[in-house]
Scaffold this active site. Sequence first.
Site, PDB file in Angstrom:
ATOM      1  N   HIS A 146      -9.053  11.887  -1.902  1.00 32.36           N
ATOM      2  CA  HIS A 146      -8.291  10.134  -2.898  1.00 32.36           C
ATOM      3  C   HIS A 146      -7.983  10.207  -4.068  1.00 32.36           C
ATOM      4  O   HIS A 146      -8.383  10.990  -5.125  1.00 32.36           O
ATOM      5  CB  HIS A 146      -9.297   9.325  -2.692  1.00 32.36           C
ATOM      6  CG  HIS A 146      -8.601   7.868  -2.706  1.00 32.36           C
ATOM      7  ND1 HIS A 146      -7.985   7.478  -3.438  1.00 32.36           N
ATOM      8  CD2 HIS A 146      -7.932   7.086  -1.729  1.00 32.36           C
ATOM      9  CE1 HIS A 146      -8.015   5.997  -3.839  1.00 32.36           C
ATOM     10  NE2 HIS A 146      -7.875   5.635  -2.059  1.00 32.36           N
ATOM     11  N   PHE A 185       0.456  -1.116  -0.164  1.00 27.22           N
ATOM     12  CA  PHE A 185       0.166   0.052  -0.136  1.00 27.22           C
ATOM     13  C   PHE A 185       0.628   1.022  -0.156  1.00 27.22           C
ATOM     14  O   PHE A 185       2.380   1.204  -0.040  1.00 27.22           O
ATOM     15  CB  PHE A 185      -0.785  -0.224   0.987  1.00 27.22           C
ATOM     16  CG  PHE A 185      -2.268   0.086   0.970  1.00 27.22           C
ATOM     17  CD1 PHE A 185      -2.765  -1.511   0.249  1.00 27.22           C
ATOM     18  CD2 PHE A 185      -3.352   0.869   1.639  1.00 27.22           C
ATOM     19  CE1 PHE A 185      -4.461  -0.656  -0.380  1.00 27.22           C
ATOM     20  CE2 PHE A 185      -4.342   0.767   0.862  1.00 27.22           C
ATOM     21  CZ  PHE A 185      -4.914  -0.224   0.782  1.00 27.22           C
ATOM     22  N   ARG A 210      -3.220  10.848   6.078  1.00 30.30           N
ATOM     23  CA  ARG A 210      -3.475   9.635   6.128  1.00 30.30           C
ATOM     24  C   ARG A 210      -2.784   8.430   5.466  1.00 30.30           C
ATOM     25  O   ARG A 210      -2.607   9.323   4.383  1.00 30.30           O
ATOM     26  CB  ARG A 210      -5.006   9.111   6.892  1.00 30.30           C
ATOM     27  CG  ARG A 210      -5.113   7.550   6.899  1.00 30.30           C
ATOM     28  CD  ARG A 210      -6.907   7.517   7.430  1.00 30.30           C
ATOM     29  NE  ARG A 210      -7.543   8.003   6.183  1.00 30.30           N
ATOM     30  CZ  ARG A 210      -7.256   6.502   5.254  1.00 30.30           C
ATOM     31  NH1 ARG A 210      -7.168   5.385   5.436  1.00 30.30           N
ATOM     32  NH2 ARG A 210      -8.481   6.676   4.081  1.00 30.30           N
ATOM     33  N   GLU A 222      -6.915   1.767  -3.823  1.00 34.61           N
ATOM     34  CA  GLU A 222      -4.954   2.057  -3.508  1.00 34.61           C
ATOM     35  C   GLU A 222      -4.973   0.790  -4.019  1.00 34.61           C
ATOM     36  O   GLU A 222      -3.416   0.627  -4.318  1.00 34.61           O
ATOM     37  CB  GLU A 222      -4.793   2.475  -2.695  1.00 34.61           C
ATOM     38  CG  GLU A 222      -2.763   3.069  -2.014  1.00 34.61           C
ATOM     39  CD  GLU A 222      -3.075   3.797  -1.139  1.00 34.61           C
ATOM     40  OE1 GLU A 222      -3.323   5.089  -0.833  1.00 34.61           O
ATOM     41  OE2 GLU A 222      -2.320   3.422  -0.688  1.00 34.61           O
ATOM     42  N   HIS A 225     -12.608  12.187   0.170  1.00 31.54           N
ATOM     43  CA  HIS A 225     -12.165  11.166   0.543  1.00 31.54           C
ATOM     44  C   HIS A 225     -12.243  11.127   2.471  1.00 31.54           C
ATOM     45  O   HIS A 225     -13.309   9.900   2.645  1.00 31.54           O
ATOM     46  CB  HIS A 225     -10.880  10.407   0.316  1.00 31.54           C
ATOM     47  CG  HIS A 225     -10.833   8.960   0.250  1.00 31.54           C
ATOM     48  ND1 HIS A 225     -12.127   7.789   0.663  1.00 31.54           N
ATOM     49  CD2 HIS A 225      -9.930   8.334   1.209  1.00 31.54           C
ATOM     50  CE1 HIS A 225     -12.157   6.901   0.726  1.00 31.54           C
ATOM     51  NE2 HIS A 225     -10.733   7.086   1.304  1.00 31.54           N
TER      52      HIS A 225
END
Lengths: 587, 232
Positions: free
Chosen positions: A243, A120, A398, A256, A354
């Site tokens: 996002h 990720f 984040r 993602e 997002h």
Amino acid sequence: MTLPPARKFDTLVIGAGGGGLRAALQLAQADASVAVVSKVFPIRSHTVAAQGGINAALANVLPDNWHWHMYDTIKGSDYLGDQDAIEYMCRAASNIVIELEHAGVPFSRLPDGRIYQRRFGGQSQNFGGEQAARACAAADRTGHAILHTLYQQNIRARTHFFDEYFAVDLIRDEQGYILGVLALEIETGEPLLIEAKTTLIATGGAGQLFRTNTNARINTGDGMAMALRAGIPLQDMEFFQFHPTGIAGKGMLISEGVRGEGGFLVNKDGERFMERYAPHAKDLASRDVVSRAIYTEVAEGRGCGAQGDHVFLKLDHLGEETVAARLPAIRELARTFLHIDPAHTPIPVYPTAHYTMGGIPTDRHGRVVVPAGQGEEAIPGLYAVGECACVSVHGANRLGGNSLLDIVVFGRAAGNDIIEYLRENRFHRPLNVASVEQALGRLARWERQGEGETVDGLRRELQQIMEQHCGVFRSQAVLEQGLDKVVQVQQRLANAVLRDHSRVFNTARIEALELENLVELALATVTSALGRTESRGAHSRVDHPQRDDERWLRHTLFFREGRTLDYKPVRMKPMTVESFAPKERTY
Amino acid sequence: MKFLVHRYNPDTDAAPYMQPFELHDVRPGMMLRDALLELKASQDESLSFRHSCGEGVCGSDGLNVNGRNVLACITPVAELREPVTVRPLPKMPVIRDLVVDLSQFYHHYRSVKPYLIAYDPEPEVERLQSPEQRAELDGLYECILCACCSTACPSFWWNPQQFRGPAALLQAWRFIVDSRDQATAQRLDELEGPYRLFRCHTIMSCTDVCPKGLNPTRAIGRIKQLMLTHQV
């Protein structure tokens, strides 16, 4: 006046997403009487839509440890995250994921039977070295798998659910204790008082602030707005995550995990442009970095499509088998909304609103904290976890896979702290009628008849304003205009009226109450963004392009009264390890 | 585009009725949920229906459209015959307009103990499960409890109190077949008798309508099979 009927519980949880349900489970298992209030049936909460995974350094696929995860999270937060809370979360991650597995989450598996983990964005081995694989996944339906499992375990624990009750406002007394909530039973349209010795807000984020977003319609930040009205500030609201890969023009989230499985972005020349913006991590750089890159490609004329208004996410090279096994829901989404099979055709994507990094300020036990004297103090009986809270583990940006982790780690932590609190505070405090009356006033206001603007028209306008004035890139002038416009919407909303005044399942009334909440949060977001004259994480000011640690390594606090701002220091000192000092952030 | 929408407000209406609507601004790619929202916004704010995620994962907006149960948010209006007849999910008590009371549906779900039951002490790491064992859960765990299947099932219409219905039985099988679950005997006992499980007559409406492409009929068949070998 007559008070609405009341119910009494030891403890109240508002919101039935992963955070609320994880806390409720902890409490029900400790034999506290728990009421969970949710405006939708629990498994319709937005946790259900989380796709890619939950981070934990299990090291099932590549070498890993919690300390590397901690470093990545702090770097990802652009050093605005509180390092004690981040250490706590990353240390707890492996256990909490194992616990979820034991509870029944159908994680995907490796050939040896252990939990499958995927790569990720923003994950590294050895403090910024090679890519790590830290996101534990149930195909690309990880949120669904976790939310359903937590709901199922709550059924087993006999948690008391108030399904389809809308929380209107917190009830407090003169001493500042939170006594519960005034709720509206949607089916009957009747108010209900729920009294409790502790109240946990777990109401999720406010993605509906923006026109194009990945969020469900229910994500209107109700808990955050309730906190504001109760005099509690909101922290770091200028940090809203866009996002990188929402379906262009439509907003549905494309995980993602697609890039984690090897997908990558290309511009109209077929160039893999992330190599220019993040030579090392490329497509798996942090979300803020990738979103700015896509925005820039499109702004500079390298966008794809007839309008040149998006880029392509390519995954056709992964092979049909990988797409079918690892990304089945993404494939389904692309087929449904774009009529393409992403195993063969690239997906048009664009940065899409997002995630709310900011929220109700808490400590790492989930206790809501407000400034007091030189430091902070907890509001007795009040807790917040998940996207509505700001611990802060996400800081200015984040990392993917950290939101599912955040909700379960701090849901459990808050549950444990509430159990302690209940030991010391054994009795309900007397009800404060004035506070109930104030909350009822919110409902009474919408009984007004006559002519006026519609709620839906104002909501669309607000979302448009936020998109235009508070998006990926910001500037003083554009934000100031935005603030003026939001203030106007707020004034006009005061004169809006409902056409439908019926009682039973009146969704128009709910939407009016939700819009009031969104307007509060729009003001908080734009005001906080105006205040911060630097660029950090998701907050990019074209007029202040540099990060400025000297002045701005601190959290914003927005107060509703007078729309004032205050600031507090970032907690740089972890629980046990050395702190990570800010350095230049490159991927 | 012409719509006929089921309306009923218990505050004001003596009986339900079908209200005609016309939507002029039909955009390409428009889903039924978008159309209903447009009607609500521009023509009649009082039209009530549940919806949330808009992408077919929250399961809020199951509706009966032109006689078929669908999720409004993933049903393109372009594919629908006019007038588009929009009704609540069949045979459920109507609360208002398109909103039904799903209490019974949820009751059946809870009744199958839809949670993992294991008696062995928990290891300090994850329980191992091979990819093949995990693959048994595919097509089961993805259920979003939208109720499209159970409310399309004649057996569920006829015996709503006793027959668990396809959605609940799909979950029963999801736990029976989970290699980590240790309550198979108990789960099968719960489904004993002529109604709870065996009211399924393999009509397959459930499988036909499932918006997630799941196959409750097959799951029910496998429970029945196991039940027989279990009893022997």
